[in-house]
Scaffold this motif. Structure first.
Motif, PDB file in Angstrom:
ATOM      1  N   LEU A  26       5.876  -0.413 -10.598  1.00  0.00           N
ATOM      2  CA  LEU A  26       6.449  -1.606  -9.987  1.00  0.00           C
ATOM      3  C   LEU A  26       7.136  -2.468 -11.039  1.00  0.00           C
ATOM      4  CD1 LEU A  26       6.820  -3.486  -7.550  1.00  0.00           C
ATOM      5  CD2 LEU A  26       4.574  -4.484  -8.090  1.00  0.00           C
ATOM      6  N   ARG A  27       6.478  -2.642 -12.175  1.00  0.00           N
ATOM      7  CA  ARG A  27       7.063  -3.449 -13.252  1.00  0.00           C
ATOM      8  C   ARG A  27       8.355  -2.803 -13.766  1.00  0.00           C
ATOM      9  NH1 ARG A  27       2.816  -3.837 -15.924  1.00  0.00           N
ATOM     10  NH2 ARG A  27       2.125  -5.903 -15.303  1.00  0.00           N
ATOM     11  N   SER A  28       8.360  -1.489 -13.896  1.00  0.00           N
ATOM     12  CA  SER A  28       9.564  -0.789 -14.334  1.00  0.00           C
ATOM     13  C   SER A  28      10.682  -0.919 -13.297  1.00  0.00           C
ATOM     14  CB  SER A  28       9.259   0.692 -14.584  1.00  0.00           C
ATOM     15  OG  SER A  28       8.293   0.860 -15.600  1.00  0.00           O
TER      16      SER A  28
ATOM     17  N   LEU B  89       0.823  -1.214   0.000  1.00  0.00           N
ATOM     18  CA  LEU B  89       0.000   0.000   0.000  1.00  0.00           C
ATOM     19  C   LEU B  89       0.857   1.263   0.000  1.00  0.00           C
ATOM     20  CD1 LEU B  89      -2.859  -1.010   2.487  1.00  0.00           C
ATOM     21  CD2 LEU B  89      -2.966  -0.862  -0.004  1.00  0.00           C
ATOM     22  N   ARG B  90       2.062   1.178   0.579  1.00  0.00           N
ATOM     23  CA  ARG B  90       2.933   2.355   0.588  1.00  0.00           C
ATOM     24  C   ARG B  90       3.362   2.760  -0.818  1.00  0.00           C
ATOM     25  NH1 ARG B  90       5.275   0.202   5.450  1.00  0.00           N
ATOM     26  NH2 ARG B  90       6.949  -0.780   4.233  1.00  0.00           N
ATOM     27  N   ARG B  91       3.242   1.847  -1.741  1.00  0.00           N
ATOM     28  CA  ARG B  91       3.598   2.180  -3.115  1.00  0.00           C
ATOM     29  C   ARG B  91       2.578   3.126  -3.743  1.00  0.00           C
ATOM     30  NH1 ARG B  91       7.860  -0.791  -4.577  1.00  0.00           N
ATOM     31  NH2 ARG B  91       7.675   0.088  -6.674  1.00  0.00           N
ATOM     32  N   LEU B  92       1.462   3.352  -3.065  1.00  0.00           N
ATOM     33  CA  LEU B  92       0.454   4.297  -3.555  1.00  0.00           C
ATOM     34  C   LEU B  92       0.779   5.731  -3.147  1.00  0.00           C
ATOM     35  CD1 LEU B  92      -2.781   2.253  -2.715  1.00  0.00           C
ATOM     36  CD2 LEU B  92      -1.604   2.373  -4.912  1.00  0.00           C
ATOM     37  N   ARG B  93       1.803   5.922  -2.307  1.00  0.00           N
ATOM     38  CA  ARG B  93       2.095   7.263  -1.785  1.00  0.00           C
ATOM     39  C   ARG B  93       2.335   8.315  -2.860  1.00  0.00           C
ATOM     40  NH1 ARG B  93       6.075   6.270   3.443  1.00  0.00           N
ATOM     41  NH2 ARG B  93       4.453   5.566   4.888  1.00  0.00           N
ATOM     42  N   PRO B  94       3.044   7.989  -3.946  1.00  0.00           N
ATOM     43  CA  PRO B  94       3.239   9.030  -4.972  1.00  0.00           C
ATOM     44  C   PRO B  94       1.937   9.539  -5.571  1.00  0.00           C
ATOM     45  CG  PRO B  94       4.796   7.229  -5.292  1.00  0.00           C
ATOM     46  CD  PRO B  94       3.821   6.776  -4.258  1.00  0.00           C
ATOM     47  N   HIS B  95       0.859   8.803  -5.382  1.00  0.00           N
ATOM     48  CA  HIS B  95      -0.433   9.199  -5.945  1.00  0.00           C
ATOM     49  C   HIS B  95      -1.400   9.586  -4.832  1.00  0.00           C
ATOM     50  CE1 HIS B  95       1.234   7.311  -9.533  1.00  0.00           C
ATOM     51  NE2 HIS B  95       1.405   6.196  -8.856  1.00  0.00           N
ATOM     52  N   ARG B  96      -0.835  10.158  -3.755  1.00  0.00           N
ATOM     53  CA  ARG B  96      -1.660  10.435  -2.581  1.00  0.00           C
ATOM     54  C   ARG B  96      -2.788  11.425  -2.878  1.00  0.00           C
ATOM     55  NH1 ARG B  96       3.384  12.693  -1.362  1.00  0.00           N
ATOM     56  NH2 ARG B  96       3.851  10.917  -0.018  1.00  0.00           N
ATOM     57  N   VAL B  97      -2.562  12.364  -3.809  1.00  0.00           N
ATOM     58  CA  VAL B  97      -3.612  13.322  -4.144  1.00  0.00           C
ATOM     59  C   VAL B  97      -4.811  12.600  -4.755  1.00  0.00           C
ATOM     60  CG1 VAL B  97      -4.214  15.319  -5.551  1.00  0.00           C
ATOM     61  CG2 VAL B  97      -1.980  15.220  -4.430  1.00  0.00           C
TER      62      VAL B  97
ATOM     63  N   VAL C 103      -4.892   5.009 -10.693  1.00  0.00           N
ATOM     64  CA  VAL C 103      -3.871   4.927  -9.646  1.00  0.00           C
ATOM     65  C   VAL C 103      -3.252   3.533  -9.606  1.00  0.00           C
ATOM     66  CG1 VAL C 103      -3.506   4.954  -7.147  1.00  0.00           C
ATOM     67  CG2 VAL C 103      -4.870   6.747  -8.221  1.00  0.00           C
ATOM     68  N   VAL C 104      -4.105   2.497  -9.636  1.00  0.00           N
ATOM     69  CA  VAL C 104      -3.606   1.119  -9.558  1.00  0.00           C
ATOM     70  C   VAL C 104      -2.732   0.792 -10.764  1.00  0.00           C
ATOM     71  CG1 VAL C 104      -4.301  -1.305  -9.623  1.00  0.00           C
ATOM     72  CG2 VAL C 104      -5.474   0.287  -8.102  1.00  0.00           C
ATOM     73  N   GLN C 105      -3.194   1.153 -11.952  1.00  0.00           N
ATOM     74  CA  GLN C 105      -2.428   0.809 -13.149  1.00  0.00           C
ATOM     75  C   GLN C 105      -1.096   1.556 -13.201  1.00  0.00           C
ATOM     76  OE1 GLN C 105      -3.191  -1.730 -15.007  1.00  0.00           O
ATOM     77  NE2 GLN C 105      -4.997  -1.994 -13.717  1.00  0.00           N
ATOM     78  N   ARG C 106      -1.078   2.813 -12.749  1.00  0.00           N
ATOM     79  CA  ARG C 106       0.192   3.534 -12.713  1.00  0.00           C
ATOM     80  C   ARG C 106       1.141   2.923 -11.675  1.00  0.00           C
ATOM     81  NH1 ARG C 106      -3.115   8.102 -13.722  1.00  0.00           N
ATOM     82  NH2 ARG C 106      -3.422   8.429 -11.495  1.00  0.00           N
TER      83      ARG C 106
END
Length: 694
Positions: free
Chosen positions: A197-199, A73-81, A189-192
């Motif tokens: 993650l894949r990159s 879930l922390r990987r969502l931080r860049p998309h916090r807005v 958000v999920v797809q980005r």
């Protein structure tokens, strides 16, 4: 001289692709030419630790579910807005939804009051009707009428009913639109996040040392990079929105339940701890099985990939039965793990439904009694029953998603193990530069081993002067290929240093070092693309004339014109539509076009016919002119003209000199050279001290 990427017959940071069938013999040599074996053998262990735990595979149990889920879930931080917007939309959507039953209960009260009021005499007040009913000895009916907002003699107020229904319709329509917007934003958000993650995994693979891939089955690694990341995407997509909505629904519904009836709300809340304990108990048992499921999936993928890649060898050696038995065993292991994971996690849904139905029965009975006593209206009971359903439904939904959520976290753990793997030593922040470039390579007291307990190269020193052709010969496992891998800095030294024109190669950036080196391996590697693309990979800035010149110099042009589309002929990743010799010529042409400062040839003509080999040797002589070359060869007749021949045994240089000088010494080189003309058996017998029969 162009400054290009190293040209090889396979990716720069990869070892030759293992194409042996899955059930090879357990007694293999410790890797060709002193390299670590890519398959576990009884002779030496695998050199790399692929995925954390010893042995290269994750353990049967996952790490704790909580920390892994939090890290994901922390990987969502860049998309916090955007995540904040999703939360606000979810709150608004759920808020409108939970108001619906309460307002709809008002519609039920209007209908019920109209139906009862129409049966009562007109011209009297509600209080008078209640007094008359109680005086007649019907106290229960009087209590019921007390709780109804009615006018005696007046039927259903359709205007009020219409207004209530339109309000409810507006609420539900607004909730739908807000929910749609929430899903749209969350999907992005999920797809980005998965894209990033894949990159990140792709970048990580490029930073991992070669030793990592030595112990990593290719199919297993591919499964982590593809299947597991896809499973993470599916899990996040299907669970995040539902979990958020479900939690907000529970909060909103509980609030409205206390507004309607605190007593019934307390009764309904008893199911929460029961549900949580039950879900936690089942989830704990199923999580380890989900990890096992994905581990067995990776193992099965690896076996399938390996078996089909070496399909011809499987057929030639008649190993179809063993392959089928191995597949059946791994397939059965996957079946058992998948069945256990899905079955145990699947128990959550019916268990939650059972608890919800019990809750529904209790609320219906107590609510009916309270309506009869006049302490609650029929509309409030109806609303509360709806709330009880809305209350248990999100809990049931969360429970039903437990298997998907656990599967996603199990996949995330496997991907995180790749991301947490120890990386190769990073380049210096300010790497050195080769000022006066000539191509002089010097080994100074170099020591190296794949296994710390088994030294391979110890205190090796040698000098390759600019323009020299240095041939490296010796028996299998002597360390020949290891020597050139150290020049490429595929592995880090245990001691000593290697210099290029006086500069320690560890002080150069890997890109700078490898851009000066062209490499042709015995195991060829081609891209899926045209022949022109594969040749130009050596120098993307080369012109068409340069490409044609390289092709003609390496005799590629001779066979290209017999192909349907010439240089535009598309070859697949395995190069199955060209012969092994033609593939090797293409890799030589690739190196020719790169015009490297250093040239490394590892049995570069092993797959071509004798006549073509003579022609290619001439081309290689032209290619080697004015540049330092390292040539690994088993056919010693091909390196007689080398400026310096190094004879290696057990990681050490035992002899060095020219061809004639080494023959005159009549030592290790002479034995190797003469063995090629006296027959393989005689050569082996002499080395073992056994006299071959005449």
């Amino acid at each position: 001289m162009s400054d290009q990427k190293p040209v090889q017959s396979r990716p720069v940071d990869g070892r030759p692709v293992d194409r042996t069938p899955i059930d090879r013999t357990p007694i293999e040599e410790a890797g060709a030419e002193g390299q670590p074996a890519t398959i576990k053998s009884t002779e030496r262990p695998t050199t790399g630790r692929a995925f954390g735990p010893p042995g290269g595979i994750p353990g049967d149990k996952s790490m704790n579910f909580g920390p892994s889920a939090k890290r994901l879930l922390r990987r969502l931080r860049p998309h916090r807005v955007h995540v904040g917007g999703v939360i606000l939309l979810a709150i608004a959507s759920v808020g409108l939804s939970v108001l619906g039953p309460k307002i709809l209960g008002r519609a039920t009260d209007i209908i019920f009051a109209g139906a009862i009021g129409k049966t009562l005499p007109s011209g009297v007040s509600k209080e008078q009707v209640i007094e008359q009913t109680r005086a007649a000895g019907n106290g229960r009916l009087a209590d019921l009428l007390q709780g109804i907002d009615l006018i005696p003699g007046v039927g259903i107020d359709f205007d009020a009913l219409r207004n209530v229904l339109m309000l409810v319709l507006g609420l539900y329509l607004g909730a739908f639109l807000l929910s749609w917007m929430q899903g749209y934003i969350l999907n992005g958000v999920v797809q980005r996040t998965v894209y990033e993650l894949r990159s990140e995994v792709e970048d990580k693979l490029n930073r991992l040392p070669l030793s990592y891939f030595d112990g990593a089955p290719r199919g297993e690694l591919l499964s982590r990079v593809t299947n597991d990341i896809d499973n993470i995407s599916t899990s996040l997509q299907q669970t995040l929105s539902q979990l958020l909505t479900s939690l907000l629904t529970v909060v909103g519904v509980v609030t409205m339940m206390f507004v309607v009836s605190p007593l019934l709300a307390l009764i309904a809340l008893v199911t929460i701890p029961i549900s949580m304990v039950l879900t936690a108990a089942i989830a704990k048992r199923s999580q380890a099985r989900f990890v096992a499921q994905w581990r067995h999936t990776g193992a099965l993928n690896g076996q399938i990939e390996e078996a089909f890649t070496g399909h011809e060898l499987v057929k030639v050696f008649g190993r179809q039965k063993e392959i089928e038995e191995s597949f059946a065993q791994k397939n059965e292991e996957l079946y058992q793990a998948s069945f256990g994971a899905q079955f145990i996690s699947g128990l959550i849904m019916p268990s939650m439904m059972f608890i919800g139905n019990l809750n529904y029965v209790v609320i219906a009975v107590i609510g009916g009694l309270r309506v009869a006593s006049g302490t609650m209206s029929l509309g409030d009971v109806q609303a509360f029953i709806q709330y009880s359903r809305q209350f248990t439904q999100p809990l049931t939904q969360v429970a039903s998603m437990a298997n998907l959520l656990q599967s996603g976290v199990a996949s995330a753990e496997r991907v995180f193990e790749v991301l947490d793997a120890t990386e190769q030593v990073p380049d210096d922040a300010r790497p050195a530069k080769v000022v006066d470039s000539h191509g002089r390579v010097e080994f100074e007291h170099v020591s190296f081993s794949y296994d710390p307990g088994k030294p391979l190269i110890t205190d090796l020193s040698l000098v390759a002067e600019p323009g020299q052709t240095v041939a490296i010969v010796g028996p299998t496992g002597a360390g020949k290929t290891t020597l050139v891998n150290l020049i490429m800095r595929f592995y880090e030294l245990n001691g000593g240093r290697i210099t290029l024109d006086g500069v320690d190669i560890t002080e150069l950036s890997r890109h700078d070092l490898r851009s000066r080196i062209g490499m042709v391996l015995q195991d060829t590697w081609l891209f899926g693309g045209t022949i022109r693309d594969n040749i130009r990979y050596g120098n993307l800035d080369a012109t068409e004339e340069d490409m044609l010149e390289a092709a003609k110099a390496t005799y590629v042009d001779r066979f290209v014109h017999s192909l349907p589309n010439g240089y535009d002929t598309v070859i697949d990743e395995e190069g199955n539509n060209v012969s092994a010799g033609e593939k090797q010529l293409l890799t030589i042409a690739r190196a020719f076009l790169a015009d490297p400062q250093l040239l490394i040839l590892d049995e570069a003509t092993s797959s071509v016919d004798t006549r073509t080999e003579v022609l290619v040797q001439r081309a290689m002589a032209a290619l080697r002119s004015d540049r330092t070359s390292f040539v690994i060869a088993h056919r010693l007749s091909t390196i007689r003209d080398a400026d310096l021949i190094l004879v290696m045994e057990n990681g050490s240089i035992v002899e060095q000199g020219t061809h004639n000088e080494l023959l005159a010494v009549d030592g290790a080189y002479a034995r190797l050279y003469n063995a090629q003309f006296s027959g393989a058996l005689t050569g082996v017998d002499e080395e073992e001290g056994v006299t071959a029969p005449a």
